[in-house]
Design an enzyme around this catalytic site. Structure first.
Site, PDB file in Angstrom:
ATOM      1  N   LEU A 194       0.844  -1.182   0.000  1.00 54.22           N
ATOM      2  CA  LEU A 194       0.000   0.000   0.000  1.00 54.22           C
ATOM      3  C   LEU A 194       0.884   1.239   0.000  1.00 54.22           C
ATOM      4  CD1 LEU A 194      -2.871  -0.723   2.583  1.00 54.22           C
ATOM      5  CD2 LEU A 194      -3.077  -0.560   0.109  1.00 54.22           C
ATOM      6  N   ASP A 195       0.560   2.228  -0.828  1.00 53.36           N
ATOM      7  CA  ASP A 195       1.305   3.482  -0.825  1.00 53.36           C
ATOM      8  C   ASP A 195       1.223   4.137   0.552  1.00 53.36           C
ATOM      9  OD1 ASP A 195       1.928   3.191  -3.496  1.00 53.36           O
ATOM     10  OD2 ASP A 195       0.253   4.425  -4.201  1.00 53.36           O
TER      11      ASP A 195
END
Length: 297
Positions: A38-39
């Site tokens: 996930l960013d």
């Protein structure tokens, strides 16, 4: 030895790797990994595999992921989210209707050709795309086939006539490799205006959802209760074809011996005394070891 999956609700402003590092320190274990990066600006479900469950990470990637988020019509950035530099602006004279937006969203359903954002971890010639971007280097981004199962606009829509911008909410379910930032950017292209993703939360991944999740903060404050938040490996295999092994069969499986089973499925999950111990794949009319989880106690 701890074996299982922590369904982490990753906070924003942390990388997925940061979360793994924190949990390694808390558990004093090296065998920990995450399924699906996930960013830093994205929060939500980040499955963390512990112990024997790390062997499942590739399988975990094959399960769909679900997201809810927001986007803005009226400008776009080089990163396709709000962390980047504005590269295009176009004021909206009037807002789009839900029907107009949904009609274009429908064109993304199925297997589509997608170009990842320049600020992404996709490799080209041994370097990550974001490395080229940070160095200001031009690079040909690869086209990739990705699968989008659902993409729906969610009310309300908010129009700012002064800025000439419209904010919209959406939900999407997709498979590995799909960049939701690109879905928002490309939706703008379909509608003839620049667009940017302004917010994103992953609500489900690898068969687990936010309702099963725990925050990193809660684990740090109560490290002695981490084991209570460990989802057993067996929870990952509730829908898979399976066989409960006899004592005689278990003796063979422990030594990696093939099994003759009266089945037609290509793969089967083998259980012994309530624990998943192996996955066998059919080859030449018998089932042979595909993935061993013998230490799953």
């Amino acid at each position: 030895m701890l074996n299982g999956i922590i369904v982490l609700n990753k906070p924003r402003q942390m990388t997925s790797g940061d979360c793994v590092y924190q949990l390694r320190k808390l558990l004093h274990l090296r065998r920990i990994g995450h399924a699906g990066t996930l960013d830093p600006d994205v929060d939500g479900v980040l499955p963390i595999a512990v112990g024997q469950a790390t062997k499942l990470i590739e399988l975990m990637h094959t399960r769909p992921k679900a997201y809810v988020g927001k986007g803005i019509f009226g400008f776009s950035t080089d990163s396709y989210d709000l962390s980047g530099k504005i590269v295009a602006e176009k004021k909206l004279i009037k807002p789009f209707s839900i029907q107009e937006i949904q009609t274009q969203m429908n064109t993304f359903i199925g297997t589509i050709d997608q170009i990842p954002p320049i600020y992404s971890a996709v490799r080209v010639n041994g370097k990550r795309l974001y490395e080229y971007a940070r160095q200001g280097l031009e690079v040909q981004r690869p086209h990739r086939a990705v699968q989008v199962m659902t993409y729906r606009v969610q009310p309300p829509l908010v129009f700012d006539s002064e800025k000439g911008q419209q904010t919209f909410s959406f939900m999407t379910t997709c498979h590995k490799g799909t960049y939701v930032r690109s879905l928002v950017n490309d939706l703008g292209d379909k509608l003839g205006v620049p667009a940017v993703m302004s917010q994103l939360t992953r609500t489900a991944s690898s068969g687990f959802d936010l309702n099963q999740s725990v925050t990193l903060d809660a684990l740090i404050k109560n490290p002695d209760k981490i084991a209570a938040h460990l989802v057993p490996i067996e929870a990952f295999f509730t829908q898979e074809p399976s066989v409960k092994l006899t004592q005689e069969q278990w003796a063979l499986v422990k030594n990696g011996v093939s099994l003759s089973l009266d089945l037609t499925v290509p793969k089967v999950v083998l259980w012994y005394q309530g624990k998943v111990k192996a996955i066998y794949r059919k080859q030449d009319q018998v089932y042979r070891p595909d993935l061993m989880l013998l230490q799953n106690e």
